[in-house]
Design a protein around this motif. Structure first.
Motif, short mmCIF file in Angstrom:
data_model
loop_
_atom_site.label_atom_id
_atom_site.label_comp_id
_atom_site.label_asym_id
_atom_site.label_seq_id
_atom_site.Cartn_x
_atom_site.Cartn_y
_atom_site.Cartn_z
N UNK A 54 0.84 -1.19 0.00
CA UNK A 54 0.00 0.00 0.00
C UNK A 54 0.88 1.24 0.00
N UNK A 55 0.66 2.12 -0.98
CA UNK A 55 1.51 3.30 -1.14
C UNK A 55 0.92 4.55 -0.49
N UNK A 56 -0.33 4.47 -0.04
CA UNK A 56 -1.00 5.64 0.55
C UNK A 56 -1.36 5.37 2.01
N UNK A 57 -1.45 6.44 2.79
CA UNK A 57 -1.99 6.33 4.13
C UNK A 57 -3.48 6.03 4.02
N UNK A 58 -3.95 4.98 4.66
CA UNK A 58 -5.34 4.55 4.56
C UNK A 58 -6.14 5.17 5.71
N UNK A 59 -7.08 6.04 5.35
CA UNK A 59 -7.93 6.69 6.35
C UNK A 59 -9.11 5.78 6.67
N UNK A 60 -9.28 5.50 7.95
CA UNK A 60 -10.42 4.68 8.41
C UNK A 60 -11.41 5.61 9.10
N UNK A 61 -12.51 5.92 8.43
CA UNK A 61 -13.54 6.80 8.99
C UNK A 61 -14.90 6.11 9.02
N UNK A 62 -14.88 4.79 9.03
CA UNK A 62 -16.10 3.98 9.13
C UNK A 62 -15.76 2.72 9.92
N UNK A 63 -16.75 1.97 10.32
CA UNK A 63 -16.52 0.72 11.04
C UNK A 63 -16.24 -0.37 10.01
#
Length: 752
Positions: A497-506
């Protein structure tokens, strides 16, 4: 004849006056903020302002004027629930006989000190006014530490009823009755039929749901009536209702799985009657806490409450001799009678006894109460002299402590649940306990009928399952398109994974059945949890081999600052390796102000970590704030970890929270905590943690457990562990003289 004519003239004038009044009253259909401003300062008795359906952004409403009892000035929605106030909106009322209803506040926060305020300013207050059928839904300042009220009642004879309030997350009382001027004292407000929904754990003082008064004005009478409200999972802090004034009535309310207590914190002569508490065995569910003079507690029903200490099912406090107004006044002339306690784990008397709180309860009675525990455990804990509480006519199914058994008859009592949901004696010969016709208001009878009372938390794995093919881009796309509760099942392969993964859901991310899935990442973190986000990882292999060659990487982190929503993090059945490309590479690190409801690690393997596993120590100002409520380690193995397994910090002297809690069971640690940058010099470092259970773990050639007790009578249990070439645990009392209070037993120490 002249008399008849005069009578006709007078009647005509009265009729004309009525017609005139009816003619003056107007209905205003308002479709813009400017249209409202144009008419707002000229509203007369009987006028009705109707707001057009739609979303109104940044709308600060001032409803003012002089209505009458029969002709109030009204502000209503065109359709109840269809007028949305968003952005920085609020509502203020000033004058007499005003009534606002039908509005919804969401997707924003108040620009002032309150969302709804029964005043315009310090001198212009509301009287005989009403707010009903209004919803405030997660209307929170994004700065969690910025304090505001959702509702602030000033003036006198106001009513707040049939409203729906859910999801207050930033600092501040949900509903506050203010007594800071003579015009707001002896106010006779009425707060009734409201639905107080989920309020998450706040993690420090400032999370009460309802407060009546403050300590400064606590010797003033308020005469506020609080009845027929429903408190569901109002978990903000130890005080759900904080009474800080006198002569209030708290009656016929339901507390459902609510962590905390109804607390008479300051003020005298309050009446607490016919309230119902259903804990359902949920941790830290409490009942009633008694402090001060002349309190009456009668005909309440309490069931399934597990709380202890200041949050117990029933608590009578010790006071401070000659107490200042903001400390603890002695309990005197408390009347505790005809209450029913069913499966209430703790009834605590003279609680809080210490060198300062040495004034024991006096001139009080506890009579005709029914105490039934189906596990046959007697519930009383006594911390000081309780001879000032006279016991008589009480009935219990267990033998109780010798200090009080003279007034408690031991008797087997059969119970049967009635139509209202209460367990009552089957025999009418049992005269103790709450009255048998006690009414229980239902959730449906409170709040509004047109807005759903949805579950507070979206469960993991409650949505759809999506199969993700073996590429990083497919994973990123699936995360973006998923809904809360969804499961992403990954096909075999390596996902770099080349991007920061934003977790804004369950979200759940898991390996497909029998699939070998490896995640690597090129940024300083793989996942970053934002508001609304919670993450579950299952069956994955995560490697730090592709991470930047710089210090301070992590696999998971929260936003660095500014989270207002609590979150959850669960990882299970996973392997984590090579988190050592540079120093201080943590598995998880928290941002400032972030609070986890839960961090759970089950059956994972960690090897080669140059930092900490869990870094939960960003709140260092010693204000009682902390970063995680429940942390659980079960069946994991940790090897070659330079930092600590966990650094969990809660500083300060605040006593209004239940956490943090740590449970650590059946884990193996080898070469953990010995890195030169690990300033704690500990494999497990806990400061101010309230509940600790470290059981059946193996420590091999690792740094010791270091525990620092602060306030709150922490409960620490370290049992059945093996310490092989590892120092014994260190427990220090930082604020209490004498030996530590932790329980250490059945631990095996092997010295090589």
């Amino acid at each position: 004849m002249r008399l008849i004519n005069l009578t006709i003239i007078k009647l005509s004038l009265i009729i004309l006056g009525c017609i005139s009044t009816a003619t003056i009253a107007k209905d205003y259909f308002v479709d813009s903020k400017q249209a409202y401003i144009d008419i707002a300062s000229n509203l007369k008795a009987g006028d009705k302002v109707i707001l057009k359906n739609g979303t109104w952004t940044d709308f600060e409403i001032l409803l003012q004027g002089q209505g009458t009892e029969k002709s109030p000035i009204q502000l209503i929605a065109e359709t109840k629930g269809k007028v949305i106030l968003s952005g920085q909106s609020n509502l203020r009322l000033a004058g007499h006989y005003l009534h606002a209803s039908g509005l919804v506040f969401k997707n924003g926060y108040t620009p002032t000190s309150a969302v709804i305020e029964f005043r315009r300013n310090k001198s212009e207050l509301a009287y005989h006014s009403r707010v009903s059928e209004i919803v405030i839904d997660n209307y929170n300042n994004p700065d969690k530490r910025e304090s505001d009220y959702w509702v602030a009642l000033y003036g006198q004879h106001n009513r707040f009823d049939h409203n729906h309030l859910v999801g207050k997350r930033n600092k501040g009382v949900t509903v506050a009755v203010r007594l800071n001027s003579e015009q707001s004292q002896q106010n006779y407000h009425q707060i009734d039929h409201n639905y107080f929904g989920y309020r998450p754990t706040f993690g420090s003082n400032g999370g009460e749901t309802l407060r009546i008064g403050t300590s400064h004005y606590s010797l003033t009478d308020s005469h506020t009536l609080v009845e027929n409200n429903y408190f569901e999972q109002t978990n903000g802090e130890v005080e759900i209702i904080s009474i800080k004034s006198g002569k209030n009535i708290i009656r016929n309310n339901v507390f459902f799985e609510a962590r905390g207590t109804l607390t008479m914190r300051h003020g005298n002569g309050n009446l607490i009657e016919e309230n119902v508490f259903f804990g359902n065995g949920v941790e830290h569910t409490g009942g009633i806490r008694v402090i001060n003079k002349d309190q009456i507690i009668r005909n309440n029903y309490l069931e399934g409450l597990t709380g202890f200490r200041f949050g117990s099912g029933f608590t009578v406090m010790n006071g401070v001799p000659n107490s200042s107004i903001n400390r603890y006044h002695q309990v005197e002339n408390a009347q505790i009678e005809n209450n029913t306690f069913v499966n209430v784990r703790h009834i605590q008397l003279a609680a809080g006894s210490d060198a300062e709180r040495s004034a024991v309860p006096i001139n009080s009675v506890m009579k005709n109460n029914l105490i039934i525990n189906e596990n046959n455990q007697q519930p009383f804990t006594i911390f000081d002299d309780v001879s000032g509480i006279k016991f008589s006519g009480n009935v219990a199914n267990t033998k109780v402590l010798s200090n009080v058994n003279y007034g408690v008859k031991q008797q087997a009592v059969a119970l049967k649940r009635n139509d209202a949901g209460l367990l009552l004696p089957t025999s009418n010969k049992v005269k103790a306990g709450a009255k048998t016709d006690l009414t229980v208001i239902s959730k449906a009878e409170t709040g509004v009928t047109w807005y759903p009372k949805v579950p507070a938390i979206i469960a993991f794995d409650s949505g759809k399952t999506h199969t993700v093919k073996g590429s990083a881009q497919a994973l990123l796309s699936a995360i973006e398109n998923a809904a809360s509760g969804d499961v992403l099942e990954l096909a075999a392969g390596q996902y770099d994974v080349s991007k920061l993964v934003i977790i804004d859901k369950v979200l759940t991310i898991k390996a497909g059945q029998h699939a070998k899935v490896t995640l690597t990442f090129q940024r300083s973190s793989l996942f970053e949890i934002h508001d609304g986000g919670s993450l579950k990882l299952d069956g994955l292999s995560i490697s730090g081999e592709s991470s930047p060659d710089s210090a301070g990487n992590s696999v998971v982190r929260t936003k660095k600052w500014g989270m207002v929503n609590n979150y959850r993090l669960v990882m299970m059945n996973s392997q984590l390796v090579d988190l050592d490309i540079n120093h201080t590479f943590d598995f998880f690190t928290t941002g400032k102000g972030a609070l986890a409801d839960e961090i759970t690690l089950i059956n994972n393997k960690f090897n080669k970590v140059s930092g900490d596993i869990l870094r939960l120590d960003s709140e260092i100002e010693d204000l009682g704030i902390y970063n995680a409520d429940y942390v659980t380690f079960t069946d994991n193995s940790f090897s070659n970890v330079s930092g600590s397994l966990i650094k969990l910090y809660r500083g300060g002297t605040d006593e209004s929270t239940f956490g943090p809690h740590l449970t650590m069971t059946n884990n193996t640690l080898a070469n953990v905590g010995l890195g030169k940058r690990n300033k704690s010099n500990a494999s497990v470092y806990l400061h101010g943690v309230q509940v600790t259970n470290i059981d059946s773990n193996t420590f091999v050639k690792s740094a010791p457990i270091v525990i620092e007790h602060t306030v709150g009578e922490p409960n620490t249990l370290i049992v059945n562990n093996t310490f092989d070439s590892t120092e014994e645990p260190s427990v220090t009392e930082l604020r209490v003289a004498g030996p530590h209070t932790a329980t250490l037993k059945n631990n095996k120490v092997i010295k090589n």
